[in-house]
Motif scaffolding. Structure first.
Motif, mmCIF file in Angstrom:
data_model
loop_
_atom_site.group_PDB
_atom_site.id
_atom_site.type_symbol
_atom_site.label_atom_id
_atom_site.label_comp_id
_atom_site.label_asym_id
_atom_site.label_seq_id
_atom_site.Cartn_x
_atom_site.Cartn_y
_atom_site.Cartn_z
ATOM 1 N N ALA A 132 -22.657 12.106 -25.828
ATOM 2 C CA ALA A 132 -22.840 11.653 -24.446
ATOM 3 C C ALA A 132 -22.741 12.827 -23.471
ATOM 4 O O ALA A 132 -23.563 12.953 -22.559
ATOM 5 N N LEU A 133 -21.759 13.705 -23.667
ATOM 6 C CA LEU A 133 -21.632 14.873 -22.801
ATOM 7 C C LEU A 133 -22.813 15.823 -22.967
ATOM 8 O O LEU A 133 -23.321 16.384 -22.000
ATOM 9 N N TRP A 134 -23.265 15.988 -24.199
ATOM 10 C CA TRP A 134 -24.418 16.847 -24.473
ATOM 11 C C TRP A 134 -25.672 16.291 -23.789
ATOM 12 O O TRP A 134 -26.419 17.034 -23.147
ATOM 13 N N LEU A 135 -25.897 14.995 -23.905
ATOM 14 C CA LEU A 135 -27.059 14.371 -23.259
ATOM 15 C C LEU A 135 -26.985 14.514 -21.736
ATOM 16 O O LEU A 135 -27.990 14.797 -21.084
ATOM 17 N N ALA A 136 -25.788 14.332 -21.180
ATOM 18 C CA ALA A 136 -25.620 14.483 -19.731
ATOM 19 C C ALA A 136 -25.915 15.915 -19.297
ATOM 20 O O ALA A 136 -26.587 16.146 -18.290
ATOM 21 N N GLY A 137 -25.442 16.896 -20.067
ATOM 22 C CA GLY A 137 -25.705 18.297 -19.747
ATOM 23 C C GLY A 137 -27.181 18.636 -19.829
ATOM 24 O O GLY A 137 -27.739 19.303 -18.948
ATOM 25 N N GLN A 138 -27.837 18.161 -20.873
ATOM 26 C CA GLN A 138 -29.273 18.416 -21.031
ATOM 27 C C GLN A 138 -30.061 17.763 -19.899
ATOM 28 O O GLN A 138 -31.012 18.343 -19.372
ATOM 29 N N ASP A 139 -29.662 16.562 -19.521
ATOM 30 C CA ASP A 139 -30.368 15.878 -18.433
ATOM 31 C C ASP A 139 -30.095 16.560 -17.089
ATOM 32 O O ASP A 139 -30.952 16.554 -16.209
ATOM 33 N N ARG A 159 -12.732 21.056 -30.482
ATOM 34 C CA ARG A 159 -11.640 20.465 -29.719
ATOM 35 C C ARG A 159 -11.533 18.964 -29.978
ATOM 36 O O ARG A 159 -12.469 18.341 -30.448
ATOM 37 N N ARG A 160 -10.394 18.403 -29.609
ATOM 38 C CA ARG A 160 -10.225 16.955 -29.670
ATOM 39 C C ARG A 160 -11.081 16.318 -28.586
ATOM 40 O O ARG A 160 -11.408 16.940 -27.584
ATOM 41 N N TRP A 161 -11.431 15.060 -28.733
ATOM 42 C CA TRP A 161 -12.367 14.399 -27.823
ATOM 43 C C TRP A 161 -11.922 14.409 -26.376
ATOM 44 O O TRP A 161 -12.729 14.379 -25.470
ATOM 45 N N LYS A 162 -10.604 14.458 -26.121
ATOM 46 C CA LYS A 162 -10.120 14.482 -24.740
ATOM 47 C C LYS A 162 -10.309 15.849 -24.085
ATOM 48 O O LYS A 162 -10.233 15.969 -22.881
ATOM 49 N N ASP A 163 -10.516 16.887 -24.891
ATOM 50 C CA ASP A 163 -10.573 18.259 -24.384
ATOM 51 C C ASP A 163 -11.958 18.897 -24.466
ATOM 52 O O ASP A 163 -12.090 20.086 -24.232
ATOM 53 N N ILE A 164 -12.976 18.142 -24.802
ATOM 54 C CA ILE A 164 -14.318 18.716 -24.952
ATOM 55 C C ILE A 164 -14.854 19.139 -23.587
ATOM 56 O O ILE A 164 -14.715 18.427 -22.602
ATOM 57 N N VAL A 165 -15.476 20.301 -23.554
ATOM 58 C CA VAL A 165 -16.073 20.821 -22.334
ATOM 59 C C VAL A 165 -17.525 21.164 -22.624
ATOM 60 O O VAL A 165 -17.827 21.799 -23.630
ATOM 61 N N VAL A 166 -18.410 20.720 -21.753
ATOM 62 C CA VAL A 166 -19.826 21.076 -21.851
ATOM 63 C C VAL A 166 -20.165 21.877 -20.603
ATOM 64 O O VAL A 166 -19.877 21.456 -19.492
ATOM 65 N N ILE A 195 -26.920 12.197 -12.524
ATOM 66 C CA ILE A 195 -26.318 12.265 -13.858
ATOM 67 C C ILE A 195 -25.119 11.317 -13.928
ATOM 68 O O ILE A 195 -24.946 10.602 -14.910
ATOM 69 N N LYS A 196 -24.320 11.290 -12.885
ATOM 70 C CA LYS A 196 -23.152 10.404 -12.846
ATOM 71 C C LYS A 196 -23.577 8.939 -12.927
ATOM 72 O O LYS A 196 -22.970 8.146 -13.637
ATOM 73 N N ARG A 197 -24.633 8.576 -12.205
ATOM 74 C CA ARG A 197 -25.111 7.183 -12.238
ATOM 75 C C ARG A 197 -25.637 6.795 -13.619
ATOM 76 O O ARG A 197 -25.617 5.630 -13.985
ATOM 77 N N ARG A 198 -26.106 7.758 -14.388
ATOM 78 C CA ARG A 198 -26.689 7.479 -15.706
ATOM 79 C C ARG A 198 -25.676 7.558 -16.847
ATOM 80 O O ARG A 198 -26.054 7.440 -18.007
ATOM 81 N N TRP A 199 -24.398 7.773 -16.546
ATOM 82 C CA TRP A 199 -23.400 8.007 -17.586
ATOM 83 C C TRP A 199 -23.368 6.904 -18.642
ATOM 84 O O TRP A 199 -23.315 7.179 -19.837
#
Length: 188
Positions: free
Chosen positions: A25-32, A91-98, A171-175
């Motif tokens: 989900a974070l990867w898709l948001a970053g790419q978009d 990283r653990r899921w709470k600490d992932i950074v994109v 991007i926020k609206r599409r989360w």
């Protein structure tokens, strides 16, 4: 009479699926974010636009991203290809950074400068024939003695400052859509 039932629960598989959904989900948001910001990125040679990258857990190698962009191998605004999976995070899921970044020496200046305006003209490369609609023309003789022309030609004004910030509300609206797509990809 009572019976005893023993259930062994291994939550590692469930946690791994959640981890993959968050990563995707974070990867898709970053790419978009790259794709949505592309129309607002200032355009001259296209290097800045092609230098847009999305990385997980660390910033990209700036020099390598810049070299790819200059060579024409960088991002072309079509980064959410079907079937391409997000890289795994350490990283653990709470600490992932994109990280979403543009990697040229002038990217920060253009992004942060409200006074920047696209110019209305550019110089062409040397060519053997005169073009139409030039503001100004200079000529020279090449090694073979033939005339060559370099012209100052009209160029459409493209781009604006704060191109990433302008893309982020969308991007926020599409989360929720990114999460749904990531869940389908992971198999949840």
């Amino acid at each position: 009479m009572s019976e005893r039932v023993e259930i062994k629960w291994d939550d590692r598989a469930a946690k791994d699926k959640i981890q993959r959904v968050v990563e995707e989900a974070l990867w898709l948001a970053g790419q978009d974010a790259i794709t949505q910001s592309m129309p607002n990125v200032p355009l001259d040679t296209g290097t800045l636009r092609r230098s847009g990258t999305v990385t997980m857990d660390r910033l990209p190698d700036k020099q390598l991203a810049y070299e790819y962009a200059v060579d024409g191998r960088g991002n072309r605004g079509t980064s959410t290809k079907r079937g391409v999976e997000a890289p795994r995070s350490a990283r653990r899921w709470k600490d992932i950074v994109v990280y979403v970044s543009y990697n040229t020496s002038y990217a920060i200046w253009l992004h942060e400068s409200p006074n920047w305006r696209p110019r209305a003209w550019k110089w062409t490369s040397w060519k053997s024939r005169k073009g139409k609609g030039a503001f100004y023309r200079i000529e020279r003789r090449n090694e073979q003695g033939k005339k060559e022309f370099r012209e100052k030609v009209p160029k459409p004004a493209v781009g604006t400052w704060k191109w990433l910030e302008k893309a982020l509300p969308k991007i926020k609206r599409r989360w929720s859509g990114y999460v749904s797509r990531a869940k389908r990809k992971v198999g949840l």
